[in-house]
Structure formats: structure tokens, C-alpha cells
Design a protein around this motif. Structure first.
Motif, mmCIF file in Angstrom:
data_model
loop_
_atom_site.group_PDB
_atom_site.id
_atom_site.type_symbol
_atom_site.label_atom_id
_atom_site.label_comp_id
_atom_site.label_asym_id
_atom_site.label_seq_id
_atom_site.Cartn_x
_atom_site.Cartn_y
_atom_site.Cartn_z
ATOM 1 N N LEU A 115 0.926 -0.954 0.015
ATOM 2 C CA LEU A 115 0.059 -0.016 0.161
ATOM 3 C C LEU A 115 0.570 1.076 0.014
ATOM 4 N N LYS A 116 2.043 1.459 0.701
ATOM 5 C CA LYS A 116 2.051 2.295 0.793
ATOM 6 C C LYS A 116 3.335 2.748 -1.053
ATOM 7 N N ALA A 117 3.757 1.536 -1.062
ATOM 8 C CA ALA A 117 4.117 1.447 -3.087
ATOM 9 C C ALA A 117 2.857 2.572 -3.839
ATOM 10 N N ALA A 118 1.879 2.015 -3.555
ATOM 11 C CA ALA A 118 0.202 2.360 -4.317
ATOM 12 C C ALA A 118 0.728 4.644 -3.891
ATOM 13 N N GLY A 119 1.034 4.276 -2.912
ATOM 14 C CA GLY A 119 0.765 5.672 -2.071
ATOM 15 C C GLY A 119 2.566 6.424 -2.901
ATOM 16 N N ARG A 120 3.252 6.090 -2.509
ATOM 17 C CA ARG A 120 4.267 6.390 -3.909
ATOM 18 C C ARG A 120 4.214 6.904 -4.980
ATOM 19 N N SER A 121 3.346 5.941 -5.888
ATOM 20 C CA SER A 121 2.520 6.051 -6.670
ATOM 21 C C SER A 121 1.229 6.998 -7.341
ATOM 22 N N ALA A 122 0.728 6.918 -6.130
ATOM 23 C CA ALA A 122 -0.377 8.011 -6.445
ATOM 24 C C ALA A 122 0.301 9.308 -6.332
ATOM 25 N N SER A 123 1.162 9.258 -4.997
ATOM 26 C CA SER A 123 2.369 10.683 -5.576
ATOM 27 C C SER A 123 2.108 10.980 -6.621
ATOM 28 N N ASP A 124 3.751 10.536 -7.498
ATOM 29 C CA ASP A 124 4.043 10.259 -8.857
ATOM 30 C C ASP A 124 2.907 10.841 -9.792
ATOM 31 N N LEU A 125 2.023 9.707 -9.820
ATOM 32 C CA LEU A 125 1.146 10.158 -10.690
ATOM 33 C C LEU A 125 0.000 11.490 -10.272
ATOM 34 N N GLU A 126 -0.057 11.930 -9.511
ATOM 35 C CA GLU A 126 -1.008 13.287 -9.049
ATOM 36 C C GLU A 126 -0.116 14.302 -10.011
ATOM 37 N N ALA A 127 1.590 14.195 -9.707
ATOM 38 C CA ALA A 127 2.060 15.106 -10.079
ATOM 39 C C ALA A 127 2.600 15.271 -11.360
ATOM 40 N N LYS A 128 2.144 14.048 -12.244
ATOM 41 C CA LYS A 128 1.888 14.227 -13.928
ATOM 42 C C LYS A 128 0.675 14.854 -14.038
ATOM 43 N N VAL A 129 -0.282 13.701 -13.507
ATOM 44 C CA VAL A 129 -2.196 14.796 -13.880
ATOM 45 C C VAL A 129 -1.391 15.800 -14.197
ATOM 46 N N THR A 130 -0.887 16.078 -12.786
ATOM 47 C CA THR A 130 -1.313 18.044 -12.202
ATOM 48 C C THR A 130 -0.415 18.320 -13.879
ATOM 49 N N ALA A 131 0.648 18.111 -14.030
ATOM 50 C CA ALA A 131 1.852 18.572 -15.032
ATOM 51 C C ALA A 131 0.729 18.547 -16.511
ATOM 52 N N ARG A 132 -0.009 17.738 -16.650
ATOM 53 C CA ARG A 132 -0.479 16.958 -17.670
ATOM 54 C C ARG A 132 -2.025 17.743 -17.978
ATOM 55 N N ARG A 133 -2.912 18.025 -17.065
ATOM 56 C CA ARG A 133 -3.358 19.162 -16.913
ATOM 57 C C ARG A 133 -2.869 20.447 -16.912
ATOM 58 N N THR A 134 -2.120 21.418 -16.737
ATOM 59 C CA THR A 134 -1.395 22.282 -16.482
ATOM 60 C C THR A 134 -1.093 22.233 -18.152
ATOM 61 N N GLU A 135 -0.429 21.198 -18.683
ATOM 62 C CA GLU A 135 -0.075 21.445 -20.654
ATOM 63 C C GLU A 135 -0.946 21.551 -21.223
ATOM 64 N N ARG A 136 -2.246 20.793 -20.884
ATOM 65 C CA ARG A 136 -3.156 20.619 -21.798
ATOM 66 C C ARG A 136 -4.016 22.739 -21.662
ATOM 67 N N ALA A 137 -3.941 22.746 -20.354
ATOM 68 C CA ALA A 137 -4.545 24.326 -20.561
ATOM 69 C C ALA A 137 -3.852 24.901 -21.380
ATOM 70 N N GLU A 138 -2.665 24.906 -21.240
ATOM 71 C CA GLU A 138 -1.413 25.799 -22.198
ATOM 72 C C GLU A 138 -1.900 25.524 -24.162
ATOM 73 N N MET A 139 -2.204 24.434 -24.113
ATOM 74 C CA MET A 139 -2.508 24.060 -24.775
ATOM 75 C C MET A 139 -4.018 24.614 -25.583
ATOM 76 N N LEU A 140 -4.914 24.542 -24.401
ATOM 77 C CA LEU A 140 -6.253 24.585 -24.633
ATOM 78 C C LEU A 140 -6.103 26.465 -25.214
ATOM 79 N N ARG A 141 -5.309 27.111 -24.208
ATOM 80 C CA ARG A 141 -4.832 28.125 -24.451
ATOM 81 C C ARG A 141 -4.774 29.199 -25.823
ATOM 82 N N HIS A 142 -3.801 28.140 -26.770
ATOM 83 C CA HIS A 142 -2.854 28.612 -27.480
ATOM 84 C C HIS A 142 -3.913 28.423 -29.119
ATOM 85 N N LEU A 143 -4.775 27.283 -28.485
ATOM 86 C CA LEU A 143 -5.833 26.685 -29.738
ATOM 87 C C LEU A 143 -6.720 28.433 -29.662
#
Length: 621
Positions: free
Chosen positions: A344-372
Motif C-alpha cells: 500500500l505504501k508503494a501504491a501511495g508513492r505511485s499515487a503521489s508520482d501520478l498526481e504530479a504527472k496529472v497536474t503537469a498534464r493538466r497544466t500542459e493541456r490548459a496551455e494547449m487550449l489557450r494556444h488553440l
């Protein structure tokens, strides 16, 4: 820059077999009795240029006419681009156009939108239909914008494609993160169970707790080694999978029939080059696979050493536990819980990494939408500037404006389609949402499943809101909503007395009166119109259309099919083509200047010399 134009039209086979139209760069008029193929000649140009438009009905009409009149023959156009380069375009019914150089060598260049050459072609009904359809009006406006708009449209298409790809990646990471977070929710219960099991006191209690902690750490160490070896196995499979891929592709693609064809020498040359590179490629793959295997053996050596150490440490652990009867009874359960906590702790570390990735992807997508959004704003500014220019040139008779995002038809249709399976009046609900809630805002509401906000903003009832949110539960549908375009809506108005009236509400004649002057404006593209006089009075033809022709014919090639003598005579056509037919075959009966074809013009367009003279006498001129 040269004047882009069609130098000649030539037909082989079919109704116009052997006919060649050598065109002027100025005003060309095609005249003749009905049934002589005037419209056919124009539509063959449209077909050769592969400019059939987006309307399926029109495409079918042109294709049927071409099949009937071209048969197994071909239509050819000799053209010159604005850069002064000459090409020949050849097309047979049912096949794609082939573009040749002036020397007759086939090329890979394209024609049409974004290609080397484009013409503006309007059939008898298209002028009227433009005045009745905002989408067609937008296409007309865009046709006057040239390469600047094409570049923006290309960038918009690229931005939309990138957003679609980004959405797929984001959704997958969100799914993984959700799964990891769900697993992590079990951790407090496991921690509490371990706390109770480790509640023994005293020196022995501390020693037992430390021993269990060390055992849990050994479990994590084994898991880390196992995960690494599994990763290396998958990596080796991925690497070796592409070995021989180039050779296999060559064998699969270049079959015996191809290698027996007229271009076999070229294809064999391509095969030899591919094979020479394939050897280097496969060698590199083999080296990479060997490196992965070597890494695996290195990890296995460490694994063996680790197993020895773990065996020693496990022996000491068991000796300690055997000294304490209560701890011995709890040992198996505690070890099981420790193992689960590690996972479960390994899953927690994975969740933390994935949360950072989700945030980065959403930020990237927001920038792409702004460019569009910025690209769409740039396109709107281009359209607005062109509308203002048209208004200034045609003032006070015609006024053109553009409302940004004023046409919600595409959005409305997408909503209605998505709601097709819901047990609600989808048309009513789609209309209310499209009118009241912008796509991006709607996407955010359904993503948050906020029924009340949807009820308040769209003015729908609770049952409808629930149905809508369920219809858009799929995450990809939500992402697609964010990029739905609210189309710019042009408004073309005609001065009628002292009042400007929108073209949508005008009579048929007034519709053509509003649209034709815009079509006649300067453009880099040749203009072809079938019977522009339809639905227009002769006074307007003379005061507006003839005057427009006179102004632009030195700067733009014009090709008109007409029954109205004012066009060739008063506009001083540079070339007149007189068509004739015996019912089975069409031909060019005469070609020349207005003076060369005077008798034909009088006979075909004026009703004959006697009719012309009688009118002259009647008017008292």
C-alpha cells in the motif's frame, strides 16, 4: 507575382471529345443554346481541380454529370500559378487528378486548398444558397483571405490533433492515479491493525517490533528486485520484437506483382537500400538486447547475495520470535499485514508520482487550449478585417460583419447526438445547453458532476441534468467538449431603401444582389460562374456586375457561362466561346473577340437581328 489562371481546357473522349478552350487571362464568356454543354464545361473544370466542396449533394451532382459527359475520357487543364510556374492537371472519371510539369513529368504537388492552384467556381444555385447559409458565407469570406488564413487553419488543425493525443495520455494517467488512490485508502486500517499487534511493552516488545520492521524491509527489498527483473524481461521482449521488422515489412509490402511492374527497377532500388539499413538496425537491436540480458544477470547476482543475507536475517528473526510465545502466534498475521502495508505504501508513492504527472498534464493541456483559443482569435481578427474592407469597398449598398463564436450549430448538433440514448427531449435540452453554457464551461460542470449548476445555468430540470451528466460520464467525451468550436458567424446585409436587411431574409433576386458583388472582388484566384445573371434585373447587371467586371478583369481571370449580352458586350469580353451540339457531341463552333462573335451574340443572346432592331425601334433610339 504573375496572374494565376487557366491557360486552356482540353477534353479527350466524352461529350466534348477533342474540344480545346484556349482561354484569355481576362474575361472569357461561354455562350450557346441550351444543351450545348456550357454548364458541363464549367463543371469539368471543377472536377479536374478536385474542388467539389463539402456538400455531399453537390459532390454527387458534379460526379454524376462528369460520369455522364466524360465517360472513360479525361479532362485536362493547363494552368499557371501566381509564382509563374506552369502545370497540366489531368483527371479521368473516378480517379484522382494527376499534376504534370510543363515538360510532361508527373509530380506529387497538390491542388485545391493549401495547394498550388485554386479557382472560385459557382454554379447557378450556389450564389443564392450562399446568401441563405451562414456557413457558406463564412467559406466565401475565407476564400478572400488567401494564404494567411490557410496557415492559421493548418495550425488550428495541428493544435486540435495534439489536444486529442494529450487527452488520451491524461485520461490514462488519471485512471492509474485513481486506482492507486483507491488502494491507498486501505492503509489506515492496516496501520491500526499493526499498531494493535505491536502493542506489547518492555524491552522484548521493542526488540520484536524492530525485528518485524526489518522483516518488512526485507519484503520490500525482494519486491524491488522482482520488479526490476520483470522490467528487464519486458524490455528485452520489446527490443527483440522489432528485430527483423524492416525485412519483414519489405517481404510483406513489395510482392511479386509489384516487382514485375513497370517501376520494378525503382522499387528494387528502394528494397536494397532498406535491406542495407536493416542490417545495421538489427545489429543495433541485438546489441541492445545483449545489454539488457547483461543487466539482468548483474541484478540476479545481487539477488543471490541478497537471498543469502535474507536467510541469515530470517533465521535470527525466528529465533527471537520463538522465545516469545505470544509473538510467535501473531507473527504470521503480522508478517502478512506488514507485507500488505509495504504494497500500500508503494501504491501511495505511485499515487503521489501520478498526481504530479496529472497536474503537469493538466497544466500542459490548459496551455494547449489557450494556444488553440489564441489561434481562433487570430482567425477571427483576419475575418473581421476582411469584412470591414468589403464593407468599405461596397459602401453603402452592402455591409458585412462577423460575430465571433456566433454560430453554435456544430456544438448543438454534437450535444444532440451525444444525448441520443438518454430518455429526455434531446433537442430541447441540447438547444438550452448550447445557448446558455459554453463548451469548456459545460465540460467542467459534467467533469465535476455538478447537477445543480447545470440546472441553474442551462435552465433544465433535475431529471434532465442527471441524464446529461450520465451521457457525458466518459472522460474522453469531456475532453472533446473542451475543443468544440463555436463557429464565427458572418452577417451580410443589403441596403433596401433606407434599411439594411440580413441576406437570410431577402428575396431570391436580392440574395444574389448581396452576394455577387462580394464574389466579384479582387482575388488571386480565377473566378468561374455559371449564369451570374440568374434572378438579377438587367439594370443591376449593368450598373454593378458589368462595372465590377471592368474593374477586375485586368487583375483576375474571369470565366462566365451566360445568356445575357450585357456581360460579353458591355464588359468587352477578351474571348467568347460559342458552343454547339448535335445532341450527342458538343463542339466549339466559334471562338474570338466580341466583334468576331457578334452575329452569334446577336442570335443567341439578343434573340436575333430582327428582334434587336424591333426593340430599338420600339424604344425610339
Amino acid at each position: 507575382m504573375c496572374l494565376a489562371g487557366i491557360h486552356a481546357m482540353f477534353m479527350v473522349g466524352g461529350f466534348f471529345d477533342g474540344a480545346r478552350f484556349d482561354l484569355s487571362t481576362g474575361l472569357n464568356c461561354i455562350i450557346g443554346n441550351r444543351g450545348t454543354g456550357k454548364t458541363t464545361a464549367l463543371e469539368l473544370v471543377r472536377y479536374a481541380l478536385d474542388d467539389l466542396g463539402n456538400d455531399p449533394k453537390q459532390r454527387r451532382r458534379v460526379e454524376a454529370l462528369v460520369l455522364q459527359n466524360l465517360g472513360g475520357g479525361r479532362a485536362e487543364l493547363e494552368i499557371e500559378t501566381a509564382d509563374g510556374i506552369q502545370y497540366t492537371i489531368s483527371r479521368t472519371a473516378g480517379d484522382a487528378p494527376i499534376v504534370y510539369t510543363a515538360e510532361g513529368e508527373p509530380t506529387t504537388v497538390s491542388i485545391g486548398a493549401g495547394g498550388i492552384f485554386r479557382a472560385e467556381i459557382f454554379s447557378q444555385n450556389e450564389v443564392e444558397s450562399i446568401a441563405s447559409d451562414p456557413r457558406s458565407q463564412l467559406e466565401l469570406l475565407d476564400s478572400l483571405l488567401g494564404d494567411g488564413l490557410l496557415d492559421i487553419e493548418r495550425q488550428i488543425a495541428e493544435a486540435q490533433a495534439a489536444l486529442a493525443t494529450a487527452a488520451t495520455g491524461l485520461i490514462e494517467i488519471e485512471r492509474q492515479k485513481s486506482g492507486a488512490s483507491e488502494k491507498l485508502s486501505e492503509l489506515p486500517a492496516v496501520e491500526e491493525a499493526l499498531r494493535k499487534l505491536g502493542a506489547s511493552s518492555g524491552e522484548s516488545g521493542d526488540a520484536i517490533d524492530k525485528a518485524h520492521a526489518a522483516k518488512a524491509l526485507r519484503d520490500r527489498e525482494r519486491s524491488a528486485i522482482d520488479e526490476t527483473l520483470e522490467f528487464l524481461r519486458e524490455l528485452h521482449a520489446d527490443v527483440t520484437r522489432v528485430s527483423g521488422a524492416v525485412t519483414a515489412h519489405v517481404s510483406r509490402t513489395f510482392d511479386d506483382e509489384l516487382l514485375a511492374g513497370p517501376n520494378a527497377a525503382l522499387l528494387c532500388d528502394a528494397i536494397e537500400k532498406l535491406k542495407s539499413h536493416a542490417e545495421s538496425f538489427d545489429l543495433a537491436i541485438a546489441q541492445a538486447a545483449d545489454a539488457v540480458i547483461a543487466a539482468g544477470w548483474a541484478v540476479r547476482e545481487v539477488e543471490d547475495q541478497l537471498k543469502t543475507e535474507h536467510a541469515k536475517q530470517e533465521t535470527e528473526f525466528r529465533k527471537l520470535i520463538e522465545k516469545h510465545k505470544e509473538a510467535q502466534q501473531q507473527s504470521a498475521e503480522r508478517a502478512k499485514l506488514e507485507k500488505k502495508r509495504n504494497a500500500l505504501k508503494a501504491a501511495g508513492r505511485s499515487a503521489s508520482d501520478l498526481e504530479a504527472k496529472v497536474t503537469a498534464r493538466r497544466t500542459e493541456r490548459a496551455e494547449m487550449l489557450r494556444h488553440l483559443s489564441e489561434l481562433r482569435d487570430r482567425r477571427f481578427r483576419l475575418r473581421s478585417e476582411k469584412a470591414a474592407e468589403i464593407t468599405e469597398r461596397l459602401d453603402p449598398d452592402i455591409r458585412v460583419r462577423v460575430e465571433q463564436f456566433g454560430n453554435r450549430d456544430v456544438y448543438r448538433a454534437a450535444l444532440e447526438e451525444q444525448l441520443s440514448g438518454a430518455s429526455i427531449n434531446r433537442k430541447v435540452v441540447a438547444n438550452r445547453i448550447a445557448d446558455q453554457v459554453a463548451p469548456a464551461e459545460f465540460a467542467d460542470i459534467v467533469r465535476r458532476r455538478d447537477e445543480q449548476e447545470l440546472i441553474d445555468k442551462a435552465g433544465i430540470n433535475p431529471n434532465q441534468a442527471i441524464a446529461v451528466i450520465e451521457a457525458y460520464a466518459d472522460r474522453m467525451r469531456q475532453c472533446e467538449l473542451e475543443t468544440v468550436e463555436l463557429t464565427d458567424r458572418p452577417s451580410i446585409e443589403l441596403l433596401d431603401g433606407e434599411v439594411y436587411k440580413d441576406s437570410l431574409s431577402l428575396s431570391t433576386g436580392q440574395k444574389c444582389t448581396a452576394i455577387l458583388p462580394i464574389i466579384m472582388l479582387d482575388s488571386a484566384n480565377p473566378l468561374l460562374i455559371d449564369q451570374p445573371e440568374d434572378n438579377l434585373d438587367n439594370r443591376f447587371m449593368v450598373t454593378t456586375i458589368v462595372n465590377s467586371i471592368r474593374k477586375v478583369k485586368s487583375r483576375r481571370q474571369l470565366i462566365f457561362v451566360t445568356h445575357n449580352p450585357n456581360i460579353p458586350v458591355l464588359s468587352q469580353a477578351d474571348r467568347v466561346f460559342v458552343l454547339a451540339s448535335d445532341g450527342r457531341q458538343g463542339r466549339i463552333a466559334r471562338v474570338g473577340t466580341v466583334d468576331d462573335c457578334r452575329e452569334d451574340i446577336v442570335t443567341l443572346l439578343e434573340g436575333g437581328r430582327d428582334a434587336f432592331m424591333e426593340r430599338k425601334e420600339r424604344y425610339g433610339y
